[in-house]
Write a protein that holds these residues in place. Structure first.
Motif, PDB file in Angstrom:
ATOM      1  N   SER A   3       0.815  -1.211   0.000  1.00  0.00           N
ATOM      2  CA  SER A   3       0.000   0.000   0.000  1.00  0.00           C
ATOM      3  C   SER A   3       0.850   1.263   0.000  1.00  0.00           C
ATOM      4  N   VAL A   4       2.091   1.138   0.364  1.00  0.00           N
ATOM      5  CA  VAL A   4       2.975   2.302   0.424  1.00  0.00           C
ATOM      6  C   VAL A   4       4.249   1.966  -0.320  1.00  0.00           C
ATOM      7  N   ILE A   5       4.756   2.939  -1.069  1.00  0.00           N
ATOM      8  CA  ILE A   5       6.030   2.728  -1.735  1.00  0.00           C
ATOM      9  C   ILE A   5       7.011   3.789  -1.261  1.00  0.00           C
ATOM     10  N   MET A   6       8.255   3.439  -1.319  1.00  0.00           N
ATOM     11  CA  MET A   6       9.280   4.308  -0.769  1.00  0.00           C
ATOM     12  C   MET A   6      10.456   4.338  -1.719  1.00  0.00           C
ATOM     13  N   THR A   7      11.083   5.500  -1.786  1.00  0.00           N
ATOM     14  CA  THR A   7      12.281   5.606  -2.589  1.00  0.00           C
ATOM     15  C   THR A   7      13.148   6.720  -2.039  1.00  0.00           C
ATOM     16  N   GLY A   8      14.384   6.758  -2.425  1.00  0.00           N
ATOM     17  CA  GLY A   8      15.309   7.760  -1.920  1.00  0.00           C
ATOM     18  C   GLY A   8      15.443   8.922  -2.868  1.00  0.00           C
ATOM     19  N   ALA A   9      16.072   9.986  -2.357  1.00  0.00           N
ATOM     20  CA  ALA A   9      16.291  11.183  -3.176  1.00  0.00           C
ATOM     21  C   ALA A   9      17.594  11.819  -2.706  1.00  0.00           C
ATOM     22  N   TYR A  10      17.772  13.081  -3.027  1.00  0.00           N
ATOM     23  CA  TYR A  10      18.998  13.780  -2.665  1.00  0.00           C
ATOM     24  C   TYR A  10      18.863  14.478  -1.321  1.00  0.00           C
ATOM     25  N   ASN A  11      19.971  14.983  -0.873  1.00  0.00           N
ATOM     26  CA  ASN A  11      19.996  15.726   0.386  1.00  0.00           C
ATOM     27  C   ASN A  11      19.602  14.842   1.568  1.00  0.00           C
ATOM     28  N   ASN A  12      19.864  13.556   1.420  1.00  0.00           N
ATOM     29  CA  ASN A  12      19.484  12.581   2.447  1.00  0.00           C
ATOM     30  C   ASN A  12      17.977  12.515   2.663  1.00  0.00           C
ATOM     31  N   TYR A  13      17.230  12.881   1.656  1.00  0.00           N
ATOM     32  CA  TYR A  13      15.785  12.766   1.755  1.00  0.00           C
ATOM     33  C   TYR A  13      15.339  11.429   1.197  1.00  0.00           C
ATOM     34  N   PHE A  14      14.251  10.936   1.774  1.00  0.00           N
ATOM     35  CA  PHE A  14      13.592   9.807   1.139  1.00  0.00           C
ATOM     36  C   PHE A  14      12.096  10.091   1.145  1.00  0.00           C
ATOM     37  N   ARG A  15      11.431   9.462   0.218  1.00  0.00           N
ATOM     38  CA  ARG A  15      10.035   9.784   0.004  1.00  0.00           C
ATOM     39  C   ARG A  15       9.188   8.535   0.174  1.00  0.00           C
ATOM     40  N   MET A  16       8.006   8.730   0.716  1.00  0.00           N
ATOM     41  CA  MET A  16       7.057   7.624   0.826  1.00  0.00           C
ATOM     42  C   MET A  16       5.738   8.070   0.228  1.00  0.00           C
ATOM     43  N   PHE A  17       5.144   7.179  -0.520  1.00  0.00           N
ATOM     44  CA  PHE A  17       3.880   7.497  -1.173  1.00  0.00           C
ATOM     45  C   PHE A  17       2.838   6.484  -0.743  1.00  0.00           C
ATOM     46  N   ASP A  18       1.737   6.974  -0.248  1.00  0.00           N
ATOM     47  CA  ASP A  18       0.626   6.094   0.119  1.00  0.00           C
ATOM     48  C   ASP A  18      -0.270   5.978  -1.098  1.00  0.00           C
ATOM     49  N   ARG A  19      -0.415   4.786  -1.580  1.00  0.00           N
ATOM     50  CA  ARG A  19      -1.144   4.621  -2.837  1.00  0.00           C
ATOM     51  C   ARG A  19      -2.636   4.834  -2.660  1.00  0.00           C
ATOM     52  N   ALA A  20      -3.135   4.517  -1.498  1.00  0.00           N
ATOM     53  CA  ALA A  20      -4.575   4.628  -1.324  1.00  0.00           C
ATOM     54  C   ALA A  20      -4.995   6.082  -1.189  1.00  0.00           C
ATOM     55  N   SER A  21      -4.330   6.797  -0.326  1.00  0.00           N
ATOM     56  CA  SER A  21      -4.760   8.167  -0.074  1.00  0.00           C
ATOM     57  C   SER A  21      -4.058   9.168  -0.967  1.00  0.00           C
ATOM     58  N   LEU A  22      -3.102   8.709  -1.744  1.00  0.00           N
ATOM     59  CA  LEU A  22      -2.331   9.574  -2.640  1.00  0.00           C
ATOM     60  C   LEU A  22      -1.566  10.654  -1.879  1.00  0.00           C
ATOM     61  N   ARG A  23      -1.329  10.399  -0.621  1.00  0.00           N
ATOM     62  CA  ARG A  23      -0.510  11.342   0.122  1.00  0.00           C
ATOM     63  C   ARG A  23       0.941  10.892   0.049  1.00  0.00           C
ATOM     64  N   ASP A  24       1.818  11.880   0.182  1.00  0.00           N
ATOM     65  CA  ASP A  24       3.228  11.529   0.170  1.00  0.00           C
ATOM     66  C   ASP A  24       3.953  12.352   1.221  1.00  0.00           C
ATOM     67  N   VAL A  25       5.105  11.890   1.579  1.00  0.00           N
ATOM     68  CA  VAL A  25       5.872  12.599   2.593  1.00  0.00           C
ATOM     69  C   VAL A  25       7.350  12.530   2.227  1.00  0.00           C
ATOM     70  N   THR A  26       8.028  13.594   2.562  1.00  0.00           N
ATOM     71  CA  THR A  26       9.477  13.636   2.363  1.00  0.00           C
ATOM     72  C   THR A  26      10.130  13.687   3.729  1.00  0.00           C
ATOM     73  N   LEU A  27      11.044  12.796   3.969  1.00  0.00           N
ATOM     74  CA  LEU A  27      11.705  12.747   5.269  1.00  0.00           C
ATOM     75  C   LEU A  27      13.202  12.750   5.073  1.00  0.00           C
ATOM     76  N   GLU A  28      13.869  13.130   6.123  1.00  0.00           N
ATOM     77  CA  GLU A  28      15.321  13.242   6.014  1.00  0.00           C
ATOM     78  C   GLU A  28      15.990  12.237   6.925  1.00  0.00           C
ATOM     79  N   ALA A  29      17.010  11.624   6.426  1.00  0.00           N
ATOM     80  CA  ALA A  29      17.787  10.678   7.231  1.00  0.00           C
ATOM     81  C   ALA A  29      19.199  11.214   7.349  1.00  0.00           C
ATOM     82  N   SER A  30      19.434  11.936   8.386  1.00  0.00           N
ATOM     83  CA  SER A  30      20.786  12.449   8.569  1.00  0.00           C
ATOM     84  C   SER A  30      21.079  12.536  10.051  1.00  0.00           C
ATOM     85  N   ARG A  31      22.342  12.626  10.364  1.00  0.00           N
ATOM     86  CA  ARG A  31      22.756  12.567  11.761  1.00  0.00           C
ATOM     87  C   ARG A  31      22.196  13.722  12.564  1.00  0.00           C
ATOM     88  N   GLU A  32      22.106  14.864  11.938  1.00  0.00           N
ATOM     89  CA  GLU A  32      21.673  16.031  12.700  1.00  0.00           C
ATOM     90  C   GLU A  32      20.209  15.915  13.079  1.00  0.00           C
TER      91      GLU A  32
END
Lengths: 447, 400
Positions: free
Chosen positions: A339-368
């Motif tokens: 139901s959810v797909i995830m992929t990475g991006a730049y700036n240590n961001y990764f994105r998740m997309f909820d297929r049902a609600s069509l919502r998405d979120v950008t999150l950061e994975a970094s030490r700070e």
């Protein structure tokens, strides 16, 4: 949407790291209890999930060593390109690891008991003096500290002239495929000295070469189906029942590009960098440079859904081309329920997309940003003026920090993100003990 | 260590004084030598050891001093008869130095490309290159300039394969496809034709010229027919070297004349092809072009592109640059009026140089001499290579 909480921070403590520590692949096993990572130095680190829910190091071993191809005078990198776990069939764990040229099957086994009381040897292993033996004894098993051993069981070598980019275990648990830039070979797990070539894209004249294989994967349930994607943006589904050589595809998944929107970068941007079958086996997830697409296996001419990962880069393609960032290969992942797909991006961001609600979120994975137990706050990248204080401008993105490798636990909402030499494991805040709850929608407002 | 010089029949153009203009004095330890077609010029790749103690290093280069110790490969080597090199590309493992000659024939560092990652503004003082997508309504010259710069960049990327680890095939294929696409487009909207026409006219600008190159050396009669500049590719070399030493050059002309791009062979990026086979193809292409002469370049291009698959490896084609009488460049003349080019001879270059006090001993060219000579070297009267003369020239240039 999920609200990930950092549960394990397996980052290197020192900010300086060597190139060899950069993580190059991440993979959960079929139960999710183990997580394997491979790095550029040829090492594999396996993490095990503790009962409390955290992942700790279980085993580390050197899988591949750097080699030198004397014929071509080229180094063969020891970087682990892919790791795939075999389905469990005995208490030991088996995984396939591959670098550019060689696939290896490793057995990771535990030993927590030791036999004591041998007749002919003493505890240190020295031979006993036979005259001192007066009675026979039966050795008994006594517990010992847990010892995890990794041993190479098979080495599948010399089958690929080009760089291996993917391996995939078949659902029959006996065979697997390995794919390089131009060919896909089928192996039996017990036979190391030969493999069958099932796809061959090499043209007669290498100067005509215009397409390479980027990723290949077996279908999760149908042992005769495999999918492979190419640099031209097409994904092919092949049926091994049709003929031995699967150059002819059974299905071709390609979205027509609007000719008016075509640019010089269209082909590069459309090159598929990852292909994943859904757990159900019905859908296909493909990742190209700017989007991630969900395809229905029954519909070839266009994807079911298209999600923009970082569309703000569309105007920056020239400079990304110049810096070679446009050739970055991002991976993608499904969650356990597709139901959810995830992929990475730049700036240590990764994105998740909820297929049902069509919502998405950008999150950061970094030490700070990642602190234990703290919920990740969504990020927003803005093209023009900042609407909010927390917005990040496109121009301030760091293109050296890219999240290429991500993995999702096969059953639970636990994700593993590899950012250079750091591994972040997040789990859903709503489910700290691993039970499924209704995920709370907390993403950025839909665009 | 030996110096590498660019030698032309008319002019002796020492390489390192060019770099010295930038404040970098280099010792060149030749790692490869490239012959110009007709023996008119030779460039060399070298290890640059910076003796910046002796010369002030400009701030822009100062931070790069470690890089300058890396082996440098001559990436591009354009030349037009009678005119100094337009763009000389030197690449290290991490950097690409583009030295472009301007009207005053200073080599200005034009491009500085990192092989991985770092975002960099690609901007030249004279040219505005936007990051915007190339599609869309744009001023025609700006679009073609962008397209040209993209083509240049792609060709350079294809060249940067001189590394120990095998280059990424996927990336190479994608870049090659991009180049093909650009070339097709340029063919279709007549840019090729326009450019070649530009070279035919008598009143053409003497400033930067693009020179067509072929992969394989080709001997041509002087002056009677259009000159083709070619470079030998090493047959004995391993794949990486072959790729790296291919001559791909391009020049961004500061005025609105479109640029002609130089051809390379992509196939070599992927594996060593049959060189003889390719040569035959190239000859076929060449002959067809020569035959056409003043004909529509588009036709020959199309003809070439619809030829058998073998020739599509030469997708960029090769171009004739019909050299009119070389227009003298006054600045150049002045600069080298006191240089007696008869002193310099290709043979001498190859057979070794006498050491100059500042440069140290030069000996490597000896070893390079036998394997890399072009069959069509023009032999000029034997002369001594006097490196003191060189230093003298350098002083003049640096001082100017």
């Amino acid at each position: 949407m999920l609200s990930p909480v950092l549960c394990s921070d397996l980052a290197a403590l020192e900010p300086e790291y060597t190139e060899a520590d950069v993580i190059s692949t991440v993979e959960f096993n079929q139960t999710g209890e183990f997580l394997a990572t491979g790095d550029k130095g040829g090492r594999v680190v396996i993490f095990q999930r503790e009962p409390q829910g955290e992942y700790n190091v279980y085993s580390t071993f050197q899988s591949h060593e750097p080699e030198f191809d004397y014929l071509k005078s080229l180094e063969i990198e020891e970087k682990i390109n892919k790791i795939r776990w075999l389905p469990p069939h005995n208490p030991a764990h088996f995984l396939l690891t591959t670098n550019d040229k060689t696939v290896k099957l490793w057995k990771v086994s535990e030993r927590d008991k030791r036999a004591e009381g041998y007749n002919l040897r003493d505890e240190e292993g020295r031979l006993k003096d036979l005259s001192t033996i007066t009675t026979l004894q039966v050795p008994v098993l006594r517990p010992m500290d847990l010892l995890v051993e990794a041993s190479p069981r098979r080495v599948f070598a010399n089958a690929h002239a080009y760089h291996i980019n993917s391996i995939s275990v078949n659902s029959d648990c006996e065979t697997y495929l390995s794919a390089d830039d131009l060919r896909i070979n089928l192996w039996h797990l017990n036979i190391t000295d030969r493999s069958f070539n099932i796809v061959d894209l090499k043209p007669e004249n290498m100067e005509d070469l215009s397409e390479v294989i980027t990723v290949a994967e077996f279908h999760p349930h149908h042992c005769h189906l495999l999918a492979f994607s190419s640099s031209t943006g097409t994904t092919r589904l092949c049926d091994m029942r049709a003929r031995a050589l699967c150059d002819q595809h059974a299905k071709l998944f390609e979205e027509a590009v609007d000719p008016s929107r075509r640019s010089f970068f269209s082909e590069i941007v459309s090159s598929v960098s990852d292909v994943k079958f859904s757990h159900s086996g019905r859908y296909l997830l493909t990742r190209d440079y700017l989007t991630v697409k969900v395809w229905d296996l029954n519909m070839e001419n266009k994807p079911l859904e298209t999600y923009q990962v970082h569309d703000y880069l569309r105007t920056k393609l020239c400079s990304l081309y110049e810096s070679d960032c446009i050739f970055d290969k991002f991976e993608c992942a499904w969650n356990g329920t597709d139901s959810v797909i995830m992929t990475g991006a730049y700036n240590n961001y990764f994105r998740m997309f909820d297929r049902a609600s069509l919502r998405d979120v950008t999150l950061e994975a970094s030490r700070e940003v990642c602190k234990r137990r703290a919920v990740l706050q969504p990020r927003r990248v803005c093209v023009g003026k900042k609407r909010k204080e927390t917005d990040v401008s496109v121009d301030s993105l760091d293109f050296r920090k890219k999240i290429l490798h991500t993995a999702w636990h096969p059953k639970e909402n636990i994700i593993a993100i590899a950012a250079s030499n750091n591994l972040y494991i997040f789990q859903d805040r709503m489910a700290p003990n691993g039970h499924h709850n209704t995920p709370e929608i907390q993403s950025a407002p839909p665009k | 260590m030996a110096s590498i010089f660019v030698v032309s029949a008319e002019r002796f153009i020492p390489l390192f004084p060019r770099l010295a203009c930038q404040g970098v004095l280099a010792h060149f330890l030749p790692t490869s030598v490239r012959w110009g077609r007709g023996g008119e010029s030779v460039g060399g790749a070298c290890v640059i050891r910076a003796l910046w103690m002796n010369y002030p290093l400009p701030p822009s280069l100062a931070g790069m001093s470690p890089m300058l110790q890396a082996p440098v490969t001559l990436v591009g080597w354009p030349r037009r008869q009678g005119v100094l090199v337009s763009v000389l590309w030197l690449s290290t493992l991490d950097f690409l130095f583009g030295f472009q000659s301007r009207n005053n024939y200073h080599f200005k560092k034009m491009l500085n490309m990192f092989s991985k990652g770092t975002k960099r503004k690609f901007s030249d003082g004279d040219e505005e290159i936007s990051d915007e997508s190339l599609v869309g309504a744009r001023v025609a010259s700006s679009y073609s300039l962008q397209r040209q710069s993209l083509l240049d960049m792609s060709l350079i990327k294809l060249q940067l394969c001189h590394m120990l680890v095998e280059p990424n095939l996927c990336r190479s294929v994608l870049i090659a496809n991009t180049v093909r696409q650009i070339q097709e487009e340029m063919t279709h909207d007549g840019s090729w034709h326009m450019v070649t026409e530009a070279f035919c006219g008598p009143g053409q600008s003497p400033s930067e010229r693009l020179v067509a190159t072929e992969v394989l050396c080709r001997s041509r009669e002087q002056d009677a027919e259009p000159k083709l500049f070619s470079v030998i590719s090493y047959e004995g070399c391993r794949e990486e070297e072959v790729v790296a030493d291919e001559t791909l050059c391009s020049v961004s002309v500061s005025d609105t004349v479109s640029n002609v791009c130089l051809a390379g062979r992509i196939g070599q990026c992927w594996e060593k092809s049959e060189l003889s086979g390719v040569e035959r193809d190239e000859e076929a292409l060449e002959d067809s072009r020569l035959g056409s002469g003043e004909d529509e370049e588009i036709d020959t291009e199309d003809g070439a592109s619809t030829e058998s698959p073998k020739t599509t490896g030469q997708v960029f084609g090769t171009f004739e640059i019909k050299n009119s009488s070389p227009a003298p460049d006054s600045a150049l003349e002045e600069l080298f009026s006191d240089v007696d080019t008869s002193y310099y001879d290709l043979d001498t270059m190859l057979t070794g140089m006498q050491s100059a006090p500042k440069m140290g001993p030069y000996d490597i060219l000896d070893s390079l001499a036998p394997s890399h000579s072009s069959p069509s070297i023009v032999s000029t009267p034997k002369c001594r290579s006097d490196l003191n003369e060189l230093d003298h020239i350098m002083e003049i240039i640096v001082g100017s």
